[in-house]
Design an enzyme around this catalytic site. Structure first.
Site, mmCIF file in Angstrom:
data_model
loop_
_atom_site.group_PDB
_atom_site.id
_atom_site.type_symbol
_atom_site.label_atom_id
_atom_site.label_comp_id
_atom_site.label_asym_id
_atom_site.label_seq_id
_atom_site.Cartn_x
_atom_site.Cartn_y
_atom_site.Cartn_z
ATOM 1 N N TRP A 224 -6.314 -8.652 6.684
ATOM 2 C CA TRP A 224 -6.570 -8.961 5.268
ATOM 3 C C TRP A 224 -6.474 -7.702 4.437
ATOM 4 O O TRP A 224 -6.715 -7.698 3.275
ATOM 5 C CB TRP A 224 -7.940 -9.628 5.080
ATOM 6 N N ASP B 93 -1.792 -1.148 -2.859
ATOM 7 C CA ASP B 93 -2.431 -1.205 -1.540
ATOM 8 C C ASP B 93 -1.980 -2.474 -0.822
ATOM 9 O O ASP B 93 -2.261 -3.584 -1.280
ATOM 10 C CB ASP B 93 -3.959 -1.218 -1.748
ATOM 11 N N GLU C 159 -9.647 8.167 -5.669
ATOM 12 C CA GLU C 159 -9.912 6.775 -6.072
ATOM 13 C C GLU C 159 -11.299 6.722 -6.725
ATOM 14 O O GLU C 159 -12.246 7.318 -6.224
ATOM 15 C CB GLU C 159 -9.891 5.868 -4.835
ATOM 16 N N ARG D 134 -6.266 9.180 3.332
ATOM 17 C CA ARG D 134 -7.144 8.304 2.554
ATOM 18 C C ARG D 134 -8.617 8.346 2.960
ATOM 19 O O ARG D 134 -9.450 7.621 2.388
ATOM 20 C CB ARG D 134 -6.632 6.861 2.705
#
Ligand code: CS2
Ligand code: MG
Length: 412
Positions: free
Chosen positions: A412, A220, A349, A293
C-alpha cells in the site's frame, strides 16, 4: 550528568506519539522521539522493559558509547522497534548535551552549513481541480516544493489523498490525510497499478502546465510497483522534471533499483522504512538512488543517521528526511539540527502537526518563506508539557492496507 530518571511517555493529541524523557542528577531534562506509527506500544515495551534499566546511572555525555552499547549488547540487531528505541535514547542524549553546554544541537554537529532547510508539503486531490486547490493552498502557506498525490479513476480511496471534508475543515494544509486511523482494525483500500500508471503522468502534465517549470514537484509511489513498472513510470514522468520519485518499488530488494535506474533519469528517493546503514549498502555504493529518506526517529537517532548520510555524501547522494506527522515534533527537531549541519542536505519533508500536538510539544523551530530552521534554544529546542500530554491517552490505531480487485493483498 548522570541519568537518574528515564520515563516513557505515550500521548495521543492528534495521533499517537512515544517520547523518552531522561532526567539527570543535575536536573536537566532531555527528550527523544520513539514513535513507530501503528506499532507504538512495541517500542514502549522495548524501552520500558529492556532499555530504561540500562540507562539509570549512566553518564549522559557518552552518546557514542551508549549507542554502541545498546546496539551491540542486545545481540539482536536492527529492525524498526530496536532502532526507534535506540533513536529515542540518542536524541535525548544530544538534547541533554546541548542543554548542558548551552548550545543548539546543530552547533555540536559542526555548525550550520546553510541558512535554512527547503521543505516540501503534501498536496493531493481526487480530481485535477482539487489538486490545483491543494497546491495553491500550500503555496499560500509558503511551501516552495510540493509533493503531488492523486486519486485514480475507478479507485475509491487511496492512502495519501486528503478527503475534501478534511481539507475544508482544517483550512488548507493543517490537516492530516495520512493518519493511522484510530480504531480496532486497519482500513482496507483498493489498488490497480495499470490505472495508476496511465493516470499519474496526465496529472503531472496538468500541474506543470498550471504552475510552471520552477516549482520542485515530488511524488510517492509508496512501494506499490514492480521494477519494470517503476522504470516505466520514471520514464513517463521525465518530461515533468520531478524533484524525486519516492519508494517506487518495495524497499527490501535493493537490487531492483538497478533495473529502474537503467531506464530513467527521474531522481529516486528511498528509505523511510530503512533502519540502518546496512539497508543502504548496495543502493548507495552503486549510486542507485539520489536521496536518503530515513528519519532520525527510525534510524537509530542522530548518531547513526549522520553516518548513513556521510556515507551517502561520498556518492553525491543527499538527504530527504522523512517528516510526516507521525514523526513527533521532537523527531522533526532532530532532523532539522542534522539537516542544517550536514553538507549533503537535499530537502526536508514537513507536514504541520495539529494544534493539540503543538500544545503538548512546545517548539522553537521557525518556518519562513518555505524554509525551516531549528532555532537557537539549547539542545533540540522542544519541551514536552507532561500535564498536557496526560490529557490524551493512547488510542489503538492502524495504518491502512490494499487489496487488488480480485482480493489479493497488495503493497500500500
Ligand atoms: C509517507 C508516510 O511521508 C511519506 O512519504 O510515505 O506518510 C508514511 O506512509 C507514513 O509515515 C507511515 O507511517
Ligand atoms: Mg513516503
Amino acid at each position: 550528568m548522570i541519568i537518574d530518571r528515564a520515563e516513557v511517555i505515550v500521548t495521543s493529541p492528534d495521533r499517537n506519539f512515544v517520547t523518552l524523557r531522561l532526567t539527570t542528577d543535575d536536573g536537566l531534562v532531555g527528550i527523544g522521539d520513539a514513535t513507530l506509527n501503528g506499532r507504538e506500544l512495541a517500542v514502549v515495551a522495548y524501552l520500558a522493559e529492556h532499555v530504561v534499566p540500562l540507562l539509570l546511572g549512566r553518564d549522559a555525555h557518552r552518546i557514542e558509547d551508549t549507542w554502541q552499547f545498546l546496539y551491540r549488547s542486545a545481540y539482536w540487531r536492527r529492525g524498526p522497534v530496536t532502532m526507534a528505541a535506540i533513536a529515542a535514547v540518542d536524541m535525548a542524549l544530544w538534547d541533554l548535551k546541548g542543554k548542558s553546554l548551552g548550545v543548539p544541537v546543530y552547533q555540536l554537529l559542526g555548525g550550520a552549513s546553510r541558512t535554512g532547510l527547503l521543505a516540501y508539503g503534501h498536496a493531493s486531490g481526487k480530481t485535477t481541480e482539487e489538486i490545483f486547490d491543494s497546491v495553491r493552498a500550500h503555496q499560500e502557506q509558503g511551501y516552495r516544493a510540493i509533493r503531488v498525490q492523486t486519486g485514480v479513476p475507478g479507485l475509491k480511496s487511496i492512502y495519501g489523498i486528503a478527503s475534501n471534508a478534511t481539507f475544508e475543515a482544517n483550512k488548507g494544509v493543517r490537516y492530516d490525510h495520512e493518519p493511522a486511523q484510530r480504531g480496532a482494525l486497519p482500513a482496507q483500500e483498493d489498488w490497480d497499478t495499470r490505472s495508476y500508471l496511465r493516470h499519474v503522468p496526465t496529472v503531472f502534465e496538468a500541474v506543470r502546465n498550471e504552475f510552471g517549470p520552477e516549482v520542485p514537484l515530488l511524488h510517492d509511489a509508496h512501494h506499490r510497483l514492480t521494477p519494470i513498472q517503476a522504470a516505466s513510470l520514471g520514464k513517463s514522468l521525465e518530461p515533468y522534471d520531478l524533484f524525486w520519485l519516492e519508494d517506487c518499488t518495495p524497499a527490501e530488494n535493493q537490487e531492483a533499483l538497478r533495473l529502474v535506474r537503467q531506464h530513467t533519469t527521474t531522481p529516486l528517493a528511498i528509505g523511510e522504512i530503512f533502519n540502518t546503514v546496512w539497508d543502504y549498502q548496495q543502493i548507495i555504493r552503486e549510486q542507485l538512488i539520489d536521496y536518503v529518506r530515513s528519519a532520525v526517529t527510525h534510524t537509530g537517532g542522530i548518531t547513526h543517521l549522520k553516518k548513513v548520510l556521510d556515507y551517502a555524501s561520498q556518492y553525491q547522494i543527499k538527504s530527504g528526511m522523512h517528516g510526516p506527522t507521525d514523526i513527533s515534533p521532537v523527531g522533526m527537531a532532530a532532523a532539522m539540527h542534522l539537516g542544517l549541519s550536514i553538507h549533503n542536505f537535499g530537502i526536508q519533508e514537513y507536514m504541520k502537526h495539529g494544534e493539540k500536538t503543538d500544545r503538548v510539544f512546545q517548539q522553537s523551530f521557525t518556518w519562513e518563506d518555505g524554509m525551516l530552521h531549528p532555532g537557537e534554544k539549547p539542545g533540540l529546542g522542544v519541551e514536552l508539557d507532561v500535564d498536557e500530554a496526560g490529557k490524551y491517552p493512547y488510542q489503538q490505531a492502524y495504518l491502512p492496507y490494499n487489496r487488488l480487485h480480485d482480493g489479493t493483498v497488495h503493497d500500500w
